[in-house]
Design an enzyme around this catalytic site. Sequence first.
Site, mmCIF file in Angstrom:
data_model
loop_
_atom_site.group_PDB
_atom_site.id
_atom_site.type_symbol
_atom_site.label_atom_id
_atom_site.label_comp_id
_atom_site.label_asym_id
_atom_site.label_seq_id
_atom_site.Cartn_x
_atom_site.Cartn_y
_atom_site.Cartn_z
ATOM 1 C CE LYS A 184 -2.683 2.608 3.396
ATOM 2 N NZ LYS A 184 -4.028 1.677 4.604
ATOM 3 C CG ASP A 210 -6.419 -2.978 8.322
ATOM 4 O OD1 ASP A 210 -5.298 -2.493 8.620
ATOM 5 O OD2 ASP A 210 -6.315 -2.158 6.917
HETATM 6 C C1 R5P Z 1 -3.297 2.404 8.497
HETATM 7 O O1 R5P Z 1 -2.197 1.884 8.897
HETATM 8 C C2 R5P Z 1 -4.654 1.409 8.892
HETATM 9 O O2 R5P Z 1 -4.326 0.229 9.141
HETATM 10 C C3 R5P Z 1 -5.869 0.911 7.724
HETATM 11 O O3 R5P Z 1 -5.153 0.766 6.973
HETATM 12 C C4 R5P Z 1 -6.189 2.949 7.587
HETATM 13 O O4 R5P Z 1 -6.282 3.099 8.807
HETATM 14 C C5 R5P Z 1 -7.547 2.659 7.514
HETATM 15 O O5 R5P Z 1 -7.764 3.807 6.573
HETATM 16 P P1 R5P Z 1 -8.955 4.337 5.506
HETATM 17 O O6 R5P Z 1 -10.480 2.975 5.457
HETATM 18 O O7 R5P Z 1 -9.078 5.637 5.890
HETATM 19 O O8 R5P Z 1 -8.400 4.019 4.052
#
Ligand code: R5P
Length: 284
Positions: A184, A210
């Site tokens: 990512k 996640d």
């Molecule tokens: C990042 O470090 C977290 O683990 C999540 O991947 C992130 O906060 C997700 O954010 P969003 O849904 O805004 O992409």
Amino acid sequence: MIIVGGSSSRDLAKELAAILGYTYVQAATTRFPDGECYTRIDHKELNDDVVIVQNTYPDGNMIEMFLLQDAVRRLGAKTITLVIPYFGYARQDRVFKPGEPESARVMTRHLGLDCDHIITVDIHKESVLDYFKCPHQDLKAAGPIADYFKDRGIDLVLSPDFGALGRAKDVADRMDLLYDHLQKTRLSGSDVKIAPAEVDCKGKHVLIVDDMISTGGTIIAAAQALREAGAESISVACTHGVFVSNAIERLTGSSLDTILCCNTLENELSHISVAPIIAEALKR
Ligand code: R5P
């Protein structure tokens, strides 16, 4: 032991009390016309060990937590354990640019003023817990997530980035499956670019795990990359469904087959309960 449910986490608090056979007490929380928080526990005394279950997100819930800590202590709580299913501000765990506060430290300092034990679930940065002076414990939602998806035909578990690989491994190991991570790159607060996993996803039923979904940008980009890589189905499970603005609509309108989160934040997709792991921790 008495479980006090703050307004953010009533269902979870009730479930905990039912599992443990402890008394459930609900805090009656409202807002004054000017928006200030008012809370009251309608009991003469709480002369026992007291557990407050309440999130510290959004900001109003943090204030409610401070008020509940004071209320239960005044009612005679012998010890106070804070169960914070979703701990807000853990992402600002350091000063990134001069002039910023170290927000996570500010929050832990104030929460720690009057409590004996703190339990969180999949806090974004575990190092934040070290700011607490009292005993603390961060529980992992990998068990409840793996239990939910066991026997649902998943072939492969993926994390959206290398940093979250440990969580994917934890879930995959419990399901006896392969795991890997995507690559990512964050482009802005809501946009990310995802490169495919090294492992072959063609024809596979993939589960992405996640710690949180906020805007949904990460998961939507991950789903797109996996579709392009030929995945047969794509499910996603996160611990904290923060779902800012129209994230749920964007996610349900995307190519994902299943979207679920735990009930650390209570919403229409929070069907995986973390109550059993919190109950175990409280028993111990
Ligand atoms: C990042 O470090 C977290 O683990 C999540 O991947 C992130 O906060 C997700 O954010 P969003 O849904 O805004 O992409």
